[in-house]
Design a protein around this motif. Structure first.
Motif, short mmCIF file in Angstrom:
data_model
loop_
_atom_site.label_atom_id
_atom_site.label_comp_id
_atom_site.label_asym_id
_atom_site.label_seq_id
_atom_site.Cartn_x
_atom_site.Cartn_y
_atom_site.Cartn_z
N UNK A 192 -10.66 11.37 -8.42
CA UNK A 192 -9.28 11.20 -8.10
C UNK A 192 -8.45 12.09 -6.99
N UNK A 193 -8.91 13.27 -7.03
CA UNK A 193 -8.03 13.90 -6.05
C UNK A 193 -8.69 14.06 -4.69
N UNK A 226 -9.82 11.14 -3.14
CA UNK A 226 -9.57 9.70 -2.53
C UNK A 226 -8.60 9.68 -1.48
N UNK A 280 -5.88 7.28 0.12
CA UNK A 280 -5.31 6.21 0.05
C UNK A 280 -4.94 5.52 1.05
N UNK A 296 -7.53 -3.08 3.49
CA UNK A 296 -8.43 -3.83 2.47
C UNK A 296 -7.66 -5.09 2.16
N UNK A 312 -1.72 12.13 -9.23
CA UNK A 312 -2.22 13.47 -8.87
C UNK A 312 -1.21 14.53 -9.48
N UNK A 345 0.91 -1.14 -0.01
CA UNK A 345 0.10 0.00 0.10
C UNK A 345 0.90 1.36 -0.14
N UNK A 355 -0.60 6.96 -6.61
CA UNK A 355 -1.51 7.77 -6.38
C UNK A 355 -1.11 9.30 -6.33
N UNK A 390 -5.86 1.31 1.78
CA UNK A 390 -5.65 0.23 0.77
C UNK A 390 -5.30 -1.03 1.62
N UNK A 391 -4.23 -0.74 2.36
CA UNK A 391 -3.42 -1.86 3.07
C UNK A 391 -4.29 -2.79 3.79
N UNK A 420 -11.02 1.61 2.39
CA UNK A 420 -10.51 1.88 0.91
C UNK A 420 -11.50 2.99 0.53
N UNK A 421 -10.84 3.57 -0.72
CA UNK A 421 -11.36 4.67 -1.30
C UNK A 421 -12.69 4.36 -1.82
#
Lengths: 111, 145
Positions: free
Chosen positions: B103-104, B106, B108, B114, A70, A59, A66, B111-112, B96-97
């Motif tokens: 995109x801007x 979200x 992050x 999840x 951006x 992650x 990510x 994630x892990x 999780x997102x």
């Protein structure tokens, strides 16, 4: 535990700049990876991260991707990914991150 | 989620990034010794990294210990963590997102966890006494095959 981590920058086809990472982007390597990725994205219009020699992405690595996506978007640049396989590909797909990138199977698919 | 959990031995480390690679290395050696194939070891490492970095970064305001233990039962490799930091169940939320967010916007950060939930056979959180004090006790089971 000396895990492999190498980064290179080369010129690819059709104006793409290839940032190739060998090994892993994880907690230990993510800052170094981001620094190089940021530098390349800022200097080039089209950057592709070649993941074909990567064997691990956590992650912490997803956060690098990510952040760079951006940054590229903000500056009107392109940033994409090529050649993920194994768990690297699984992590991209299972996190949903693959939807943010037009992922190429290999560098031959750059146009 | 009552998995068999034979008593392994807790190993105690300072919860600090300068111990991170040593802890990972020890756990992966134990997985290797248990016969876990390389592909599964990469998944194990995802869980290990996620939880360990979380504990090192957030469990304590002014430093503390992390306990790590592994064991094998019924073709499952069990990885456990304990710390005496603030009570925190990382499994509580799916962070999780949101795919619907641009995109801007979200986040992050989730994630892990999840991915850990997805790749591991089972995960469990308890707040209970370990090593003489109340502890965050996280157990993760991963198939050996």
């Amino acid at each position: 535990m000396a895990k492999e981590f190498l980064q290179t920058e080369t010129a690819g086809a059709n104006g793409w700049t290839v940032w190739a990472v060998t090994g892993r982007i994880d907690t230990v390597t993510s800052e170094e990876a981001y620094k190089m990725g940021e530098d390349i994205v800022r200097r080039n219009a089209k950057t592709v991260l070649d993941m074909s020699d990567m064997d691990y992405l956590s992650s912490a690595g997803l956060r690098v991707l990510l952040r760079l996506k951006k940054l590229a978007k903000k500056d009107g640049k392109e940033f994409t990914i090529s050649g993920p396989s194994g768990i690297v590909k699984s992590v991209l797909e299972d996190s949903g991150m693959d939807s943010l990138f037009d992922i190429r199977a290999s560098l031959d698919e750059l146009d | 989620m009552a998995q068999d959990k034979p008593e392994g031995t807790w190993k105690c480390y300072n919860a600090a990034m300068d111990r991170y690679e040593e802890i990972c290395s020890n756990v992966l050696e134990e997985a290797e010794a248990a016969g876990m194939p390389q592909k599964q070891q990469l998944r194990l490492e995802l869980g290990l990294e996620e939880i360990l970095v979380n504990i090192i970064s957030y469990a304590y305001d002014e430093g503390g210990k992390v306990w790590v233990r592994t064991s094998v039962a019924d073709n499952l490799f069990c990885l456990e963590f304990a710390d005496h930091g603030k009570p925190f169940d990382p499994l509580q939320k799916d962070l999780r997102h949101d795919d619907n967010l641009p995109l801007e916007e979200r986040e992050p950060g989730g994630f892990g966890i999840f991915l850990v939930k997805k790749y591991f056979h089972a995960v469990e959180y308890k707040y209970e006494e370990i090593a003489g004090a109340m502890a965050n006790h996280l157990s993760l089971w991963l198939s050996l095959q």
